[in-house]
Design a protein around this motif. Structure first.
Motif, PDB file in Angstrom:
ATOM      1  N   GLU A 196     -12.734 -17.353  -9.045  1.00 21.27           N
ATOM      2  CA  GLU A 196     -12.127 -18.416  -9.857  1.00 21.27           C
ATOM      3  C   GLU A 196     -10.601 -18.447  -9.751  1.00 21.27           C
ATOM      4  OE1 GLU A 196     -13.521 -17.736 -13.855  1.00 21.27           O
ATOM      5  OE2 GLU A 196     -15.613 -17.729 -13.180  1.00 21.27           O
ATOM      6  N   VAL A 197      -9.999 -17.414  -9.145  1.00 20.50           N
ATOM      7  CA  VAL A 197      -8.528 -17.334  -9.085  1.00 20.50           C
ATOM      8  C   VAL A 197      -7.986 -18.349  -8.071  1.00 20.50           C
ATOM      9  CG1 VAL A 197      -6.596 -15.777  -8.552  1.00 20.50           C
ATOM     10  CG2 VAL A 197      -8.621 -14.891  -9.702  1.00 20.50           C
ATOM     11  N   LYS A 198      -6.875 -19.021  -8.408  1.00 20.02           N
ATOM     12  CA  LYS A 198      -6.248 -19.987  -7.488  1.00 20.02           C
ATOM     13  C   LYS A 198      -5.550 -19.230  -6.354  1.00 20.02           C
ATOM     14  CE  LYS A 198      -3.647 -22.376 -10.298  1.00 20.02           C
ATOM     15  NZ  LYS A 198      -2.327 -22.336 -10.350  1.00 20.02           N
ATOM     16  N   ALA A 199      -5.775 -19.666  -5.111  1.00 14.18           N
ATOM     17  CA  ALA A 199      -5.205 -18.943  -3.958  1.00 14.18           C
ATOM     18  C   ALA A 199      -3.694 -19.128  -3.860  1.00 14.18           C
ATOM     19  CB  ALA A 199      -5.862 -19.429  -2.676  1.00 14.18           C
ATOM     20  N   ASN A 200      -3.221 -20.272  -4.292  1.00  9.63           N
ATOM     21  CA  ASN A 200      -1.856 -20.684  -4.007  1.00  9.63           C
ATOM     22  C   ASN A 200      -0.800 -20.015  -4.908  1.00  9.63           C
ATOM     23  OD1 ASN A 200      -0.163 -22.221  -2.533  1.00  9.63           O
ATOM     24  ND2 ASN A 200      -0.295 -24.019  -3.882  1.00  9.63           N
ATOM     25  N   GLN A 201      -0.845 -18.697  -5.025  1.00  6.75           N
ATOM     26  CA  GLN A 201       0.084 -18.004  -5.922  1.00  6.75           C
ATOM     27  C   GLN A 201       0.716 -16.840  -5.155  1.00  6.75           C
ATOM     28  OE1 GLN A 201      -1.400 -17.769 -10.177  1.00  6.75           O
ATOM     29  NE2 GLN A 201      -3.348 -17.714  -9.100  1.00  6.75           N
TER      30      GLN A 201
ATOM     31  N   GLU B 185       2.721 -13.577 -13.856  1.00  5.74           N
ATOM     32  CA  GLU B 185       1.262 -13.740 -13.678  1.00  5.74           C
ATOM     33  C   GLU B 185       0.599 -12.379 -13.519  1.00  5.74           C
ATOM     34  OE1 GLU B 185      -1.024 -16.273 -13.632  1.00  5.74           O
ATOM     35  OE2 GLU B 185       0.637 -17.506 -14.381  1.00  5.74           O
ATOM     36  N   ARG B 186      -0.460 -12.147 -14.301  1.00  4.73           N
ATOM     37  CA  ARG B 186      -1.207 -10.897 -14.166  1.00  4.73           C
ATOM     38  C   ARG B 186      -2.451 -11.122 -13.311  1.00  4.73           C
ATOM     39  NH1 ARG B 186       0.728  -9.880 -19.352  1.00  4.73           N
ATOM     40  NH2 ARG B 186       2.267  -8.228 -19.176  1.00  4.73           N
ATOM     41  N   PHE B 187      -2.887 -10.054 -12.673  1.00  2.00           N
ATOM     42  CA  PHE B 187      -4.063 -10.089 -11.803  1.00  2.00           C
ATOM     43  C   PHE B 187      -4.749  -8.737 -11.962  1.00  2.00           C
ATOM     44  CE2 PHE B 187      -0.062  -9.108  -9.774  1.00  2.00           C
ATOM     45  CZ  PHE B 187      -0.283  -7.824  -9.304  1.00  2.00           C
ATOM     46  N   THR B 188      -6.024  -8.665 -11.642  1.00  2.00           N
ATOM     47  CA  THR B 188      -6.681  -7.356 -11.712  1.00  2.00           C
ATOM     48  C   THR B 188      -6.267  -6.554 -10.475  1.00  2.00           C
ATOM     49  OG1 THR B 188      -8.705  -8.167 -10.641  1.00  2.00           O
ATOM     50  CG2 THR B 188      -8.626  -8.238 -13.054  1.00  2.00           C
ATOM     51  N   ILE B 189      -6.032  -5.276 -10.672  1.00  8.43           N
ATOM     52  CA  ILE B 189      -5.411  -4.511  -9.579  1.00  8.43           C
ATOM     53  C   ILE B 189      -6.421  -4.028  -8.539  1.00  8.43           C
ATOM     54  CG2 ILE B 189      -3.408  -3.868 -10.939  1.00  8.43           C
ATOM     55  CD1 ILE B 189      -4.691  -1.059 -11.273  1.00  8.43           C
ATOM     56  N   GLN B 190      -7.714  -4.159  -8.860  1.00  7.12           N
ATOM     57  CA  GLN B 190      -8.774  -3.805  -7.912  1.00  7.12           C
ATOM     58  C   GLN B 190      -8.538  -2.442  -7.253  1.00  7.12           C
ATOM     59  OE1 GLN B 190     -11.652  -5.297  -7.686  1.00  7.12           O
ATOM     60  NE2 GLN B 190     -11.062  -6.683  -9.316  1.00  7.12           N
ATOM     61  N   SER B 191      -8.580  -2.399  -5.930  1.00  3.31           N
ATOM     62  CA  SER B 191      -8.547  -1.081  -5.271  1.00  3.31           C
ATOM     63  C   SER B 191      -7.210  -0.367  -5.376  1.00  3.31           C
ATOM     64  CB  SER B 191      -8.930  -1.219  -3.799  1.00  3.31           C
ATOM     65  OG  SER B 191     -10.310  -1.416  -3.700  1.00  3.31           O
ATOM     66  N   VAL B 192      -6.174  -1.044  -5.851  1.00  8.59           N
ATOM     67  CA  VAL B 192      -4.911  -0.320  -6.041  1.00  8.59           C
ATOM     68  C   VAL B 192      -5.091   0.708  -7.177  1.00  8.59           C
ATOM     69  CG1 VAL B 192      -2.432  -0.556  -6.483  1.00  8.59           C
ATOM     70  CG2 VAL B 192      -3.601  -2.235  -5.086  1.00  8.59           C
ATOM     71  N   SER B 193      -6.124   0.498  -8.020  1.00  4.81           N
ATOM     72  CA  SER B 193      -6.431   1.501  -9.055  1.00  4.81           C
ATOM     73  C   SER B 193      -6.868   2.825  -8.431  1.00  4.81           C
ATOM     74  CB  SER B 193      -7.527   0.988  -9.998  1.00  4.81           C
ATOM     75  OG  SER B 193      -8.754   0.857  -9.296  1.00  4.81           O
ATOM     76  N   LYS B 194      -7.372   2.761  -7.180  1.00  9.46           N
ATOM     77  CA  LYS B 194      -7.875   3.993  -6.541  1.00  9.46           C
ATOM     78  C   LYS B 194      -6.762   5.027  -6.378  1.00  9.46           C
ATOM     79  CE  LYS B 194     -11.682   1.657  -4.235  1.00  9.46           C
ATOM     80  NZ  LYS B 194     -12.041   0.633  -3.288  1.00  9.46           N
TER      81      LYS B 194
END
Ligand code: DON
Length: 307
Positions: free
Chosen positions: A35-40, A60-69
């Protein structure tokens, strides 16, 4: 290059990557991420002397995904030291971040802590030593980013959990090889919550500044890792942080880095700064198209590299 030029360089890069923002493809294997807009785009530098610079969609915040690793490994190294390497390797994988085949060939020992299997087994190790792993992880990010209001995006965490089958297969495979202690679904729930922590680029660059600062958080003075561990973690990031694209990233950027499927990448210039970039459009390796280009431009414009 003096610090005051960093803002100018970030502004230039933000303008130069604009044509790339439409080129990548947003991750869609997790419905909530699709659902996230690509154009950012945003990019932030946090220096070891505590200055911050940012350009683009900085709030703008985003989920950090694998950077959490990277933080999962950090918390595990704090608790296990070198003993951790009995559960996970230190070699580049040369395979996709969610590959299952290598894990079968190598008898349940993941190649490194940054591919999914390696991060999941590191979470399992953390689960053994932390009574509330999600709380500990969130509090660590709150402290190191300087924002006590940081939260987990539960919609993303739930969406990842609902579509966990491939990661669950890895965890069960490791259990079959006796390299997994806890309930698979409990550990995966923690892993997905770590991935769904929401930060902006400034907070992300700040949170990991200890990697550029010999293991010490420059705001609080907290010793997060020893100097030796910080050096070792950066070395692993250089060889394995971008999965099967680590060689290309190292060649183009010359810094250790870690990517996530939300389109974020963290990179470290030891003794100088951490830099976080975010742009959701991904290439076929699951790495941000504009993010890699932006870090390559940064490396060229500032004439920096760890070499
Ligand atoms: O395990 C997953 O599928 C995700 N939550 C994390 C994957 C990820 O970010 C891989 N990075 N490029």
């Amino acid at each position: 290059m003096v610090n005051s030029d960093y803002q100018q360089v970030l502004n230039e890069i933000t303008a130069e990557v604009q044509p790339l923002l439409s080129q990548g493809k947003v991750a869609d294997y997790i419905p909530a991420l699709a659902e996230v807009k690509a154009n950012q785009f945003s990019m932030a530098i946090h220096t070891t002397d505590g200055e911050t610079f940012c350009a683009g969609d900085c709030s703008e915040r985003f989920t950090i995904q694998s950077v959490s690793k990277v933080m999962t490994l950090t918390l595990a190294l704090q608790r296990y030291g070198d003993e951790l390497w009995q559960r996970v390797g230190k070699e580049p994988s040369g395979t996709a971040f969610n590959s299952l085949t290598q894990l079968e060939f190598e008898k349940g020992l993941p190649r490194n802590p940054f591919i999914n299997a390696g991060a999941i087994v590191t979470c399992d190790a953390l689960y053994n030593r932390l009574s509330a792993p999600m709380h500990s992880m969130l509090e660590t990010f709150r402290l190191l980013s300087g924002n006590p209001a940081i939260v987990i995006d539960k919609k993303v965490a739930n969406s990842e959990y609902d579509f966990r089958h491939r990661n669950a297969a890895m965890a069960h495979l490791m259990k079959s090889f006796d390299n997994f202690d806890n309930e698979v679904d409990d550990v995966l729930w923690a892993y997905f919550n770590f991935c769904a922590i929401e930060l902006n680029c400034v907070e992300l660059a700040k949170a990991y500044n200890f990697l550029a600062n010999k293991g010490v958080d420059n705001t609080t003075g907290k010793v997060v890792l020893t100097n030796r561990q910080s050096k070792q973690l950066n070395s692993l990031l250089f060889t394995s942080g971008l999965y099967d694209a680590a060689g290309d990233f190292g060649y183009r950027v010359g810094m250790p880095g870690k990517s996530g499927v939300s389109g974020t990448i963290l990179a470290v210039l030891p003794n100088k700064f951490t830099v976080a970039v975010w742009s959701p459009g991904l290439n076929s390796f699951g790495n941000s198209v504009a993010g890699i280009a932006a870090l390559e431009l940064l490396s060229e414009k500032l004439d920096i590299s760890i070499f």
